[in-house]
Design a protein around this motif. Structure first.
Motif, PDB file in Angstrom:
ATOM      1  N   ASP A 122      -2.269   5.784   2.087  1.00 45.68           N
ATOM      2  CA  ASP A 122      -3.456   4.944   2.151  1.00 45.68           C
ATOM      3  C   ASP A 122      -3.835   4.749   3.619  1.00 45.68           C
ATOM      4  OD1 ASP A 122      -5.383   2.955   2.120  1.00 45.68           O
ATOM      5  OD2 ASP A 122      -4.417   1.811   0.535  1.00 45.68           O
TER       6      ASP A 122
ATOM      7  N   ALA B 186      -8.144  -3.198   7.702  1.00 45.50           N
ATOM      8  CA  ALA B 186      -7.672  -3.887   6.490  1.00 45.50           C
ATOM      9  C   ALA B 186      -7.856  -5.391   6.615  1.00 45.50           C
ATOM     10  CB  ALA B 186      -6.209  -3.551   6.243  1.00 45.50           C
TER      11      ALA B 186
ATOM     12  N   ARG C  58     -14.155  -3.102 -11.177  1.00 45.30           N
ATOM     13  CA  ARG C  58     -14.042  -2.241  -9.991  1.00 45.30           C
ATOM     14  C   ARG C  58     -15.423  -2.054  -9.381  1.00 45.30           C
ATOM     15  NH1 ARG C  58     -10.589   3.106 -10.242  1.00 45.30           N
ATOM     16  NH2 ARG C  58      -9.016   1.535  -9.685  1.00 45.30           N
TER      17      ARG C  58
ATOM     18  N   TYR D  27      -9.526  -0.787  -1.011  1.00 47.18           N
ATOM     19  CA  TYR D  27      -9.184   0.490  -0.393  1.00 47.18           C
ATOM     20  C   TYR D  27     -10.372   0.972   0.429  1.00 47.18           C
ATOM     21  CZ  TYR D  27      -6.307  -0.037  -4.564  1.00 47.18           C
ATOM     22  OH  TYR D  27      -5.502  -0.556  -5.546  1.00 47.18           O
ATOM     23  N   SER D  28     -10.092   1.868   1.368  1.00 48.85           N
ATOM     24  CA  SER D  28     -11.143   2.442   2.204  1.00 48.85           C
ATOM     25  C   SER D  28     -10.919   3.937   2.332  1.00 48.85           C
ATOM     26  CB  SER D  28     -11.135   1.789   3.595  1.00 48.85           C
ATOM     27  OG  SER D  28     -12.120   2.362   4.425  1.00 48.85           O
ATOM     28  N   ARG D  29     -12.001   4.712   2.202  1.00 42.73           N
ATOM     29  CA  ARG D  29     -11.920   6.160   2.304  1.00 42.73           C
ATOM     30  C   ARG D  29     -13.115   6.666   3.104  1.00 42.73           C
ATOM     31  NH1 ARG D  29      -7.787   4.818   0.504  1.00 42.73           N
ATOM     32  NH2 ARG D  29      -6.611   5.645  -1.280  1.00 42.73           N
TER      33      ARG D  29
ATOM     34  N   ARG E  71       0.822  -1.199   0.000  1.00 42.18           N
ATOM     35  CA  ARG E  71       0.000   0.000   0.000  1.00 42.18           C
ATOM     36  C   ARG E  71       0.860   1.254   0.000  1.00 42.18           C
ATOM     37  NH1 ARG E  71      -5.186  -0.996   0.763  1.00 42.18           N
ATOM     38  NH2 ARG E  71      -5.782  -3.075   1.477  1.00 42.18           N
TER      39      ARG E  71
ATOM     40  N   LEU F 103      -5.481   2.542   5.062  1.00 47.14           N
ATOM     41  CA  LEU F 103      -5.392   1.153   5.505  1.00 47.14           C
ATOM     42  C   LEU F 103      -3.954   0.703   5.758  1.00 47.14           C
ATOM     43  CD1 LEU F 103      -8.087  -0.639   3.301  1.00 47.14           C
ATOM     44  CD2 LEU F 103      -8.270   0.158   5.662  1.00 47.14           C
ATOM     45  N   SER F 104      -2.969   1.521   5.356  1.00 49.68           N
ATOM     46  CA  SER F 104      -1.575   1.158   5.614  1.00 49.68           C
ATOM     47  C   SER F 104      -1.267   1.219   7.106  1.00 49.68           C
ATOM     48  CB  SER F 104      -0.622   2.093   4.859  1.00 49.68           C
ATOM     49  OG  SER F 104      -0.766   3.436   5.303  1.00 49.68           O
TER      50      SER F 104
ATOM     51  N   ALA G  23      -7.452  -6.073  -5.039  1.00 53.88           N
ATOM     52  CA  ALA G  23      -6.941  -4.933  -4.285  1.00 53.88           C
ATOM     53  C   ALA G  23      -8.145  -4.194  -3.703  1.00 53.88           C
ATOM     54  CB  ALA G  23      -6.137  -3.997  -5.184  1.00 53.88           C
TER      55      ALA G  23
END
Length: 200
Positions: A52, A61, A160, A91-93, A48, A54-55, A89
């Motif tokens: 990011d 994660a 996606r 991701y979260s926002r 990541r 989630l890192s 892959a």
């Protein structure tokens, strides 16, 4: 009594509107000419970028990854670290949002210049009674989970999906994280079947 019944119905409609506005929604995009029928095994992309969220939020994660893996396996896919057919892959926002709600229902009365129930904006010092608009705003935090299906042969994204919800459903609730993963995989399966059906 009649006015009370009308108000009850109006309140129900307002509650439905608020629930719909804050409900979980799923959207997707995909390559129309990709052969999804060849996909059998998958692996997760774990590296990541430093920016990011989630890192550093490894708890979230791990929860998202476990939920996605469970849903994919429930739909016949197998997780494999060696030569997987596709890479996942995710991701979260999150961001702050404001929701504006209004309705034209509701009996009542008011007096003066202030806003209230009624059939329009009255003159100064006039009574009013009837049915008029009610407007209010709600501030909340919206979160989203995005998942990519990547072709490892060329590293291209072939599908996606994005699920949006209030932050309690994305960042805090394990139950709703599971639901988000379920909705993403369900959408993926539906899109894959559409492409396969057109090819057939």
């Amino acid at each position: 009594m009649k006015g009370f019944r009308v108000f009850t119905v109006a309140a129900g409609l307002m509650l439905f509107a608020v629930t719909a506005a804050f409900g979980m929604s799923t959207k997707s995009d995909y390559q129309k000419n990709f052969d999804f029928s060849q996909l059998r095994t998958f692996a997760f992309k774990t590296d990541r970028a430093s920016n990011d969220p989630l890192s550093t939020n490894t708890l979230e994660a791990g929860r998202i990854q476990s939920s996605l893996a469970a849903q994919l396996e429930a739909n016949g896919f197998s997780q494999s670290a060696e030569n997987p057919d596709f890479i996942v892959a995710f991701y979260s926002r999150s961001k702050q949002k404001t929701e504006v709600q209004s309705t034209g229902f509701g009996p009542g009365f008011g007096f003066g210049r202030g806003f209230g129930w009624g059939s329009g904006i009255p003159g100064r010092g006039r009574w009013r009674w009837g049915y008029g608009p009610d407007i209010w705003t709600t501030n909340y935090t919206q979160g989203c989970i995005m998942a990519d299906v990547i072709d490892p042969k060329n590293n291209e994204v072939v599908w996606r999906g994005v699920v949006t919800d209030t932050i309690s459903g994305i960042d805090q609730s394990e139950k709703q994280t599971d639901q988000a993963a379920k909705d993403l995989v369900k959408k993926f399966m539906q899109d894959a079947k559409k492409v396969d059906k057109k090819k057939a």
